[in-house]
Each structure stands twice: as structure tokens, then as C-alpha cells.
Design a protein around this motif. Structure first.
Motif, PDB file in Angstrom:
ATOM      1  N   HIS A  81       0.954  -1.158  -0.065  1.00 19.62           N
ATOM      2  CA  HIS A  81      -0.406  -0.174  -0.131  1.00 19.62           C
ATOM      3  C   HIS A  81       1.305   0.915  -0.276  1.00 19.62           C
ATOM      4  CE1 HIS A  81      -3.382  -2.549   0.514  1.00 19.62           C
ATOM      5  NE2 HIS A  81      -2.794  -3.225   1.628  1.00 19.62           N
ATOM      6  N   PHE A  82       2.139   1.345   0.622  1.00 21.24           N
ATOM      7  CA  PHE A  82       2.882   2.219   0.359  1.00 21.24           C
ATOM      8  C   PHE A  82       4.629   1.870   0.077  1.00 21.24           C
ATOM      9  CE2 PHE A  82      -0.056   2.450   3.975  1.00 21.24           C
ATOM     10  CZ  PHE A  82      -0.698   3.293   4.027  1.00 21.24           C
ATOM     11  N   ILE A  83       5.051   2.890  -0.422  1.00 24.13           N
ATOM     12  CA  ILE A  83       6.951   3.302  -0.842  1.00 24.13           C
ATOM     13  C   ILE A  83       6.967   3.160   1.126  1.00 24.13           C
ATOM     14  CG2 ILE A  83       8.683   3.884  -1.691  1.00 24.13           C
ATOM     15  CD1 ILE A  83       7.348   4.097  -3.919  1.00 24.13           C
ATOM     16  N   ALA A  84       7.903   2.216   1.515  1.00 24.34           N
ATOM     17  CA  ALA A  84       9.155   3.023   3.342  1.00 24.34           C
ATOM     18  C   ALA A  84       7.697   3.434   4.368  1.00 24.34           C
ATOM     19  CB  ALA A  84       9.754   4.029   2.493  1.00 24.34           C
TER      20      ALA A  84
ATOM     21  N   LEU B  77       4.357   4.250  -6.045  1.00 24.61           N
ATOM     22  CA  LEU B  77       3.411   3.162  -6.410  1.00 24.61           C
ATOM     23  C   LEU B  77       3.415   2.774  -7.679  1.00 24.61           C
ATOM     24  CD1 LEU B  77       3.907   0.424  -4.659  1.00 24.61           C
ATOM     25  CD2 LEU B  77       1.864   0.401  -4.335  1.00 24.61           C
ATOM     26  N   ARG B  78       2.263   3.572  -8.734  1.00 25.43           N
ATOM     27  CA  ARG B  78       2.121   2.899  -9.657  1.00 25.43           C
ATOM     28  C   ARG B  78       3.128   3.237 -10.725  1.00 25.43           C
ATOM     29  NH1 ARG B  78      -2.942   4.510  -7.900  1.00 25.43           N
ATOM     30  NH2 ARG B  78      -2.616   6.814  -7.902  1.00 25.43           N
ATOM     31  N   TRP B  79       4.326   4.560 -10.349  1.00 25.47           N
ATOM     32  CA  TRP B  79       5.115   4.534 -11.473  1.00 25.47           C
ATOM     33  C   TRP B  79       5.860   3.414 -11.481  1.00 25.47           C
ATOM     34  CZ3 TRP B  79      10.165   5.275 -10.215  1.00 25.47           C
ATOM     35  CH2 TRP B  79      11.535   5.195 -10.930  1.00 25.47           C
ATOM     36  N   THR B  80       6.734   3.257 -10.080  1.00 27.66           N
ATOM     37  CA  THR B  80       7.572   1.797 -10.153  1.00 27.66           C
ATOM     38  C   THR B  80       7.190   0.842 -10.710  1.00 27.66           C
ATOM     39  OG1 THR B  80       7.904   2.547  -7.656  1.00 27.66           O
ATOM     40  CG2 THR B  80       8.343   0.304  -8.189  1.00 27.66           C
ATOM     41  N   PHE B  81       5.843   0.366 -10.823  1.00 28.13           N
ATOM     42  CA  PHE B  81       5.324  -0.325 -11.068  1.00 28.13           C
ATOM     43  C   PHE B  81       5.005  -0.539 -13.238  1.00 28.13           C
ATOM     44  CE2 PHE B  81       5.063  -2.401  -7.082  1.00 28.13           C
ATOM     45  CZ  PHE B  81       6.052  -3.733  -7.382  1.00 28.13           C
TER      46      PHE B  81
ATOM     47  N   LYS C 233      14.597   0.138 -15.446  1.00 32.34           N
ATOM     48  CA  LYS C 233      15.145  -0.441 -14.328  1.00 32.34           C
ATOM     49  C   LYS C 233      16.745   1.230 -14.993  1.00 32.34           C
ATOM     50  CE  LYS C 233      19.126  -3.079 -13.074  1.00 32.34           C
ATOM     51  NZ  LYS C 233      19.507  -4.954 -13.606  1.00 32.34           N
ATOM     52  N   GLY C 234      16.815   1.335 -13.535  1.00 32.99           N
ATOM     53  CA  GLY C 234      17.827   2.906 -13.735  1.00 32.99           C
ATOM     54  C   GLY C 234      16.585   3.838 -13.699  1.00 32.99           C
ATOM     55  N   ASP C 235      15.532   3.598 -13.778  1.00 34.44           N
ATOM     56  CA  ASP C 235      14.955   4.961 -13.718  1.00 34.44           C
ATOM     57  C   ASP C 235      15.581   5.840 -12.479  1.00 34.44           C
ATOM     58  OD1 ASP C 235      15.059   4.967 -16.518  1.00 34.44           O
ATOM     59  OD2 ASP C 235      12.664   4.393 -16.201  1.00 34.44           O
ATOM     60  N   ILE C 236      14.673   7.150 -12.322  1.00 32.18           N
ATOM     61  CA  ILE C 236      14.212   8.127 -11.252  1.00 32.18           C
ATOM     62  C   ILE C 236      13.086   8.809 -11.581  1.00 32.18           C
ATOM     63  CG2 ILE C 236      15.714  10.229 -10.242  1.00 32.18           C
ATOM     64  CD1 ILE C 236      18.501   9.470 -11.424  1.00 32.18           C
ATOM     65  N   SER C 237      12.076   8.752 -10.402  1.00 35.77           N
ATOM     66  CA  SER C 237      11.467   9.745 -10.584  1.00 35.77           C
ATOM     67  C   SER C 237      11.363  11.043 -10.381  1.00 35.77           C
ATOM     68  CB  SER C 237      10.468   8.832  -9.335  1.00 35.77           C
ATOM     69  OG  SER C 237      10.500   9.429  -8.392  1.00 35.77           O
ATOM     70  N   GLU C 238       9.855  11.577 -11.023  1.00 40.30           N
ATOM     71  CA  GLU C 238       9.424  12.683 -10.086  1.00 40.30           C
ATOM     72  C   GLU C 238       9.343  13.178  -8.713  1.00 40.30           C
ATOM     73  OE1 GLU C 238       5.073  14.263 -10.264  1.00 40.30           O
ATOM     74  OE2 GLU C 238       5.386  12.127 -11.635  1.00 40.30           O
ATOM     75  N   LEU C 239       9.907  14.227  -8.192  1.00 45.40           N
ATOM     76  CA  LEU C 239      10.127  14.720  -6.858  1.00 45.40           C
ATOM     77  C   LEU C 239       8.396  14.156  -5.962  1.00 45.40           C
ATOM     78  CD1 LEU C 239      11.622  17.508  -4.754  1.00 45.40           C
ATOM     79  CD2 LEU C 239       9.335  15.944  -4.222  1.00 45.40           C
ATOM     80  N   TYR C 240       8.108  13.158  -5.391  1.00 40.15           N
ATOM     81  CA  TYR C 240       6.521  13.380  -4.940  1.00 40.15           C
ATOM     82  C   TYR C 240       6.383  13.654  -3.718  1.00 40.15           C
ATOM     83  CZ  TYR C 240       6.293   9.547  -8.107  1.00 40.15           C
ATOM     84  OH  TYR C 240       5.974   9.034  -9.599  1.00 40.15           O
TER      85      TYR C 240
ATOM     86  N   TYR D 205      -3.619  -1.388  -6.334  1.00 38.70           N
ATOM     87  CA  TYR D 205      -3.035  -0.096  -6.605  1.00 38.70           C
ATOM     88  C   TYR D 205      -3.325   0.701  -7.107  1.00 38.70           C
ATOM     89  CZ  TYR D 205       0.396  -1.715 -10.239  1.00 38.70           C
ATOM     90  OH  TYR D 205       0.375  -1.755 -11.325  1.00 38.70           O
ATOM     91  N   LYS D 206      -3.525   0.204  -8.630  1.00 39.90           N
ATOM     92  CA  LYS D 206      -3.915   1.116  -9.522  1.00 39.90           C
ATOM     93  C   LYS D 206      -5.620   1.498  -9.343  1.00 39.90           C
ATOM     94  CE  LYS D 206      -2.158  -2.412 -13.239  1.00 39.90           C
ATOM     95  NZ  LYS D 206      -1.005  -1.266 -14.049  1.00 39.90           N
ATOM     96  N   PHE D 207      -5.997   1.200  -8.424  1.00 41.73           N
ATOM     97  CA  PHE D 207      -7.291   1.910  -8.321  1.00 41.73           C
ATOM     98  C   PHE D 207      -7.564   2.659  -6.655  1.00 41.73           C
ATOM     99  CE2 PHE D 207      -7.714  -1.361 -11.636  1.00 41.73           C
ATOM    100  CZ  PHE D 207      -8.590  -0.811 -12.464  1.00 41.73           C
TER     101      PHE D 207
END
Length: 723
Positions: A527-530, A539-543, A548-555, A719-721
Motif C-alpha cells: 500500500h505504501f513505499i517505505a 507505487l504506480r510509477w514504480t510498477f 530499470k535505472g529510472d528516477i521518479s519525479e519528486l513526490y 494499487y491501480k485503483f
């Protein structure tokens, strides 16, 4: 003929036109079909046995559970944590239900309507006792109450005289009952299936005797242990062939550890908390000092000041018990004089700044028993009736006879401090009533003029006199300001912009005051990251998006957007058999191969030894004595802090005086000599032993259900919903 000639002349053109029209029609239908398929796909929240679970269906099921929970526990709404826990429960029960239905169908098991009605009529399901149809005296489900409700439901819902608010309540109870009835049917099917499994799990006299003997027979030994740590890891390096062989062996032996049922991700992340600055705390302190000045003004009303201050603790016009106050306030309130103000002071446990004024302290009963009579209306006739009632009661006429003349019962009722303290606000008629009940002497009728008429109250019992407090509490969370938020955000976003790769971020994080952390095998069911709230987007961005190697935006996440989060996708674990090259798995395999090679070397050194003393000459060997060894439990070797099942088996097969060498354990190679063998003075109760063994076997049902769940090929896309 001319028309036919014209058609022939333009035949090719007509064929092309008709062909294009047909193509357009087919294409339109194809586009519509693709669009429908995509829409259905977008609504798929999961999959069980290859069949889709639709979001709308799942949400409807969740709402049924939510309605039942609210009515059971008297809740208006569920908070985020409660909603998440309930969704998990609904999903888990849906999966279990589908598995049971799948297996039951294959076995021909079903539950008839007659069986469901029998369960309801006899009240033999614990689910029924959670409904409102419970006899308050017996505390048991009362089927007659249910029948009465069902018989009158349609009439009450169709009646124009029945209040709409009560109709809505009735509808909720009907939905609750319909939900319970479905649950009773599901429970009955599950009980049938488990009863069938249970009947397959049997003990027998031979097995029971063996289990009894395993506990009764005990040995004592002198033990030589040669731990694997006595050999350096560098002396037994595994080869690639050995790792592959171990992978093949263990994947067959422990398939659940190697076959991943859902995809997982390894992530690295930086989570930056946004906390109030010293300037933020000073600004709040100045604000509370102004409220302290207002409270000290005799013209100010505590309720108005508390309301203006946006305090987390509402002011109550009626004195409250100490247990209802926040802990930090309860700890200081007795040290304050009436009218004095304490604070502002910080409270670290809830990150707040506080101001407390004790207005007055009094002693009141903790609970009060009372009886009441009502005279509806405010006209002269009603007032005359109220006068007559008061005159009769003051003259000593029993309240029961007065109540009977008014067609009322005036039953005894209890009002407790806990009930009053739980009220957010007390005002108007409610405040008048509570004041009268708690402050009236026993036996004296009190006349209260209320909005809709007159209420006459007689207190019959006052119990447990305690201290109560009229106290104004201003409690404010120490929050970060917009300026503080922007400063932290700008600094962190600048760091991320200046370090465009994962390697750069990891190399430069610590010197900029940031810590890179990692989570391995994160699944979409999380349900959560960390454990940070409101990280659904991350979480949706991650999945769904990250490679591999990508960096997310700042949440911006956390309970109050008080955490800045950047996620880096370190690795992707696909569904199916884990790769031998996964770092964690490879490390585990290397450890197992190293242990095998150490064991092989130590077995060669100890095998064939003629005495225990010869084994103890091996480098690193340890001597110990162990008593009360039985086949029923692993031997605990104290010197190397290890439990060794293999050692129990080897000892149980030996006779007194026997020397046994080269026993491979989990942490060492062992040799031992049996010094004693005896039997505990226990008597065998064969029937009870068989029952105990059967109960022990029943514990295996849980692992059996896990095996069925693996076969169900469950896909969880919740997690998508949900946020």
C-alpha cells in the motif's frame, strides 16, 4: 436496358464504393470492439483462476463490508488506515471464497437454501450474533426478531408517515442482513470443504504410539561439535556448476521460495521529512500567547477563544473527567489553581504546542441513574399538565402511577461520565439536561423547560464521586510554514536536478545531508513505499512506468504532504522462477554450497573416529554434555546456539554406550557417545494421543490453502485503483 448498360459502365466504381462502405462498417465495429475490450481491461482490478475481478464488483463488495463494519461498531466513517485494512480483508476473503468455490465445485459440494435457513433458524453461526437481531437478555441471536423485521420492512418503507431518516436506517440494516445471509452461505460451504479435508487427516494407533515414545524416551550424551565456522569461507569457494546444481536441487525442494507468484521491484529512495523550523515554532508560540491574553480577560468566553484558536481539543461547557483529557493536560491540571493559565508548552508525543486554563474544579458523580417524564408541547394545556405532574410528585405520589397516567414507563436509565465526555459539543437542551442530571440531589424532581416541551427528571442513584474539570485547552500541531516547505523543496529538487543518474545520487547524497535507503522485493500488493502514507502515485510509477535505472519525479506525500520522496528503480523481478543471478538468491545459494563443502570436509575428518577424544582433536571442535534429548524435539546445542533436528534423530537411534560420528547438522558436524537412556514415567492414553496428533495435523491445512492459492494464479492490481 439503358439502366442496365449504365450499371455495367460504372460497375467497377460501384464495386469500389460498396467495398469502401463495407470496410468502413467493419472498421467501425472493430474500433468499437477494441474500445470495449480496453474499457473492460481498465476495470480489471485482479484475476483469480484466470477470471477477471471487475473493479465495480469489488467496490460493491467492499461497500457491503463497510456498511456492516460501520453498523457493527457505530462508526460514521472509516479513516484511511481502516479503509486499507478493510480492503485487504475483503480481497483476502474474496480470494478464499473463490478458491473454496472452485474446489467445492470439482467435488460436487454445495449449500442448499434449506441448509442456510436451518443455520439461521437455529442461530448456529457466530456471524448471526454480530447482527442487530440479538436478544439483550440472552445476548444470543433471536430469529423471531429477524422475522419481525423482515415481515414489517416493506410496510415501513412504503409508509408515507415513516420518517425518511428512519427509512434510510432500515435500508442499511436490510443491506447488513442480506450481506450476513451471503456470508452464512459462504461460511457453510467453507465448513463443508474443511470438514471433508479434516476427515482425511487421521491418526492411527501405531503413529500415536510412536509419537508417545518419541516424547517418553530420553537420552543423555557427551557431544563433540565441529562448527562450520571453524573453516574459512575463502577456503571453500563455490563454482558456477555447484551453484547451478544447488539452484536445481533447492528449487525442486522449496518451489514456493523460487517461483514468484507476482512481479516485484527493488527500489532505492530518498525520503525527506518536512518539519517545522524554529521560526515556525516561534510564530505559533506568539499566537498562543495572544490567546492566553484573551483567556485572561474576564470579558472573554473560553468557548469563543478555543473556537477561534482552531484547537484540536474542543471546549466543553460541562466539567469533564480527567481520563477524557489529553495525557499531557491530565498530568498538569491538578497542579493548576482555578482561573490560572499554563503555557504555551510543547508536547513532543503529538508534536503540539499547548495552552491550558483551569476555569474551575468540582466533584460530581461518575454515573447517575435517573427516571424521566415528558410533557410534549409549550401551550397552556401542556404547561398545566406539567404543573400537575410536578405537584403530584412533590406530594409523594409514586412516579410509576404518574407515568401510567401519561402512558409512559419512566424506566431507570444510567448516564455516565464516559458518555458525556464522548460528546463533541454540549449546548442547548442537551447541556440543560446533563447539568440537571449530574447536579440534582437524589429523589428530588427537577422540572426542565426544553424546546419541544417540559422534561421532569428524578435522580434515583449517584455513584462514585470524582473530580471533574471545567478546562479550556488550546492544542495546536507545530506545522511547517509555506516558506519552510519551499526552502526544503527547492534544496532537494536542486540536488536531484544536479545528479541525473542513480550512481550520482548515491555518490553525493550523504554529503548533501540525504540518506539513500532501499526496499527489496516490493510488490504491487503493497500500500505504501517505505511505510509512508499517500505514496500511491509513486507505487504506480514504480510498477507501470519505470524501467530499470529510472528516477521518479519528486513526490509530495505523507499524512499531510510532509514528506518529499524520490524513487529509483534498481531491479525488476518478473513473475515466475527467480533468476540464479538475483543478488539475494545468489548469495543464499553461495552460503548453502559453502556449507555443503565445509560439511563434506568435516565429515571426512570425523568419519571413522574410534573415540570422542579423537574427534575433539579436530581444529575448532567443542565438547559439551546434553541431557533430556528426545526424538520429539530438535537438540539445542548451547555452545553454538543452534537447534539440530538431525542430531535428535541420530541420538534416538543409538543405544547406551554407542559412539556415533559424522552427523551432519545445520551449523556443525557432530559426534556423540550415549551416556544414559531412560523412559519418563508417563502413561499412554491412546485415544487422547490420537486426538492430539489429529489436531497437530490440522495445522497443515493452512499450508494446504496456500498451495491452492498458488494454483489459483492470483493477480492483484488494486494499487491501480486506490490512493
Amino acid at each position: 436496358m439503358a439502366a442496365i448498360q449504365k450499371i455495367r459502365r460504372y460497375g467497377v466504381v460501384l464495386i469500389v464504393v460498396v467495398g469502401l462502405a463495407l470496410f468502413a462498417f467493419i472498421a467501425e465495429e472493430l474500433v468499437r470492439a477494441i474500445s470495449t475490450t480496453r474499457n473492460v481491461g481498465r476495470q480489471k482490478i485482479g484475476e483469480i483462476y484466470g477470471k477477471s475481478v471487475n473493479y465495480q464488483d469489488f467496490n460493491a463488495l467492499y461497500e457491503e463490508y463497510e456498511n456492516a463494519v460501520k453498523l457493527t461498531y457505530g462508526l460514521q466513517n472509516l479513516d484511511e488506515t481502516q479503509s486499507i485494512q478493510l480492503r485487504d480483508q475483503v480481497w483476502s476473503e474474496l480470494v478464499s471464497q473463490r478458491i473454496i468455490q472452485h474446489e467445492a465445485k470439482a467435488l460436487g459440494l454445495e449449500v442448499s437454501d434449506q441448509e442456510v435457513q436451518y443455520i439461521i433458524s437455529t442461530g448456529s453461526s457466530s456471524l448471526l450474533s454480530q447482527t442487530p437481531f440479538v436478544n439483550q437478555q440472552t445476548k444470543a441471536f433471536d430469529v423471531n426478531m429477524l422475522k419481525q423485521f423482515l415481515a414489517n420492512y416493506d410496510e415501513m418503507m412504503d409508509s408515507p408517515d415513516f420518517p425518511q431518516e428512519q427509512k434510510e436506517a432500515l435500508e442499511k440494516y436490510m443491506r447488513w442482513w442480506q450481506f450476513t445471509e451471503k456470508k452464512v452461505r459462504q461460511e457453510a460451504l467453507e465448513n463443508k470443504y474443511k470438514a471433508l479435508l479434516t476427515s482425511c487427516i487421521l491418526s492411527n494407533p501405531v503413529s500415536a504410539q510412536a509419537a508417545f515414545d518419541a516424547r517418553r524416551n530420553v537420552w543423555a550424551v557427551v557431544l563433540a561439535s565441529v562448527p562450520y565456522t571453524s573453516i574459512k569461507d575463502t577456503d571453500v569457494q563455490p563454482t558456477e556448476a555447484e551453484l547451478k546444481a544447488k539452484y536445481k536441487e533447492m528449487s525442486r525442494q522449496f518451489p514456493e521460495q523460487f517461483d514468484m507468484q507476482q512481479e516485484a521491484r527493488d527500489i532505492k529512495y530518498i525520503a525527506v521529512p518536512i518539519e517545522a523550523s524554529k521560526a515556525d515554532e516561534q510564530a505559533l508560540d506568539a499566537e498562543l500567547r495572544e490567546y492566553a491574553r484573551l483567556l485572561s480577560d474576564s470579558a472573554a468566553t473560553p468557548s469563543a477563544v478555543a473556537r477561534e484558536s482552531r484547537s484540536l481539543v474542543s471546549y466543553k461547557a460541562f466539567p469533564v473527567s480527567k481520563t477524557s483529557l489529553p495525557t499531557d493536560v491530565a498530568n498538569i491540571v491538578d497542579s493548576l489553581g482555578e482561573g490560572s493559565i499554563y503555557g504555551p508548552y510543547p508536547n513532543a508525543s503529538d508534536n503540539s504546542l499547548n495552552l491550558v486554563q483551569l476555569i474551575s474544579k468540582t466533584q460530581l458523580p461518575d454515573s447517575v441513574c435517573f427516571r424521566r417524564l415528558q410533557v410534549a408541547g409549550t401551550d397552556e394545556k401542556a404547561k398545566h399538565t406539567a404543573d400537575s405532574v410536578m405537584t403530584a410528585l412533590e406530594a409523594g405520589e409514586p412516579i410509576d402511577s404518574v407515568a401510567k397516567s401519561l402512558n409512559q414507563t419512566a424506566e431507570e436509565q444510567w448516564l455516565t461520565s464516559k458518555m458525556v465526555d464522548a460528546e463533541e459539543q454540549l449546548s442547548g437542551d442537551n447541556l440543560t439536561f446533563v447539568n440537571a442530571v449530574f447536579n440534582s440531589p437524589a429523589g428530588t424532581p427537577q422540572r426542565l423547560e426544553m424546546t419541544g416541551g417540559t422534561l421532569i427528571v428524578i435522580v434515583t442513584d449517584r455513584r462514585n464521586i470524582i473530580d471533574k474539570y471545567n478546562v479550556a485547552v488550546i492544542k495546536r500541531t507545530i506545522e511547517f510554514s509555506t516558506e519552510t516547505h519551499n526552502d526544503i523543496w527547492n534544496k532537494f529538487s536542486s540536488f536531484i536536478a544536479a545528479n541525473p543518474s542513480q550512481a550520482d545520487i548515491e555518490a553525493n547524497a550523504s554529503q548533501n545531508g540525504y540518506t539513500v535507503r532501499e526496499t527489496q522485493y516490493l510488490t504491487a500488493g503493497s500500500h505504501f513505499i517505505a511505510n509512508i502514507p499517500s505514496t500511491a502515485d509513486a507505487l504506480r510509477w514504480t510498477f507501470d512506468k519505470a524501467k530499470k535505472g529510472d528516477i521518479s519525479e519528486l513526490y509530495e506525500c505523507g499524512s499531510n504532504n510532509n514528506v518529499l520522496l524520490v524513487v529509483m528503480l534498481a531491479d525488476i523481478h518478473k513473475k515466475g522462477m527467480r533468476s540464479i543471478n538475483e543478488p539475494n538468491l545468489r548469495t543464499a545459494l553461495e552460503q548453502e554450497v559453502v556449507k555443503d563443502k565445509k560439511a563434506e570436509r568435516l565429515l571426512q575428518q570425523t568419519q571413522g573416529a574410534k573415540s570422542l577424544a579423537e574427534v575433539l582433536k579436530v581444529e575448532g571442535a567443542l565438547r559439551d554434555t546434553v541431557s533430556d534429548i528426545s526424538f520429539a524435539a530438535p537438540v539445542y546445542v548451547r555452545q553454538i546456539a543452534a537447534s539440530e533436528p538431525a542430531l535428535s534423530g541420530a541420538v534416538a537411534a543409538a543405544k547406551k554406550g554407542d559412539l556415533v560420528t559424522a552427523v551432519r547438522g545445520e551449523s556443525a558436524v557432530y559426534a556423540f557417545q550415549v551416556t544414559d537412556r531412560r523412559q519418563n514415567p508417563a502413561k499412554l492414553d491412546l485415544a487422547e494421543e490420537q486426538r492430539q496428533q489429529a489436531r497437530q495435523y490440522l495445522g497443515d491445512l493452512n499450508s494446504f490453502m496456500n498451495t491452492l492459492a498458488r494454483k489459483a494464479k492470483i493477480v492483484d492490481n488494486r494499487y491501480k485503483f486506490y490512493q
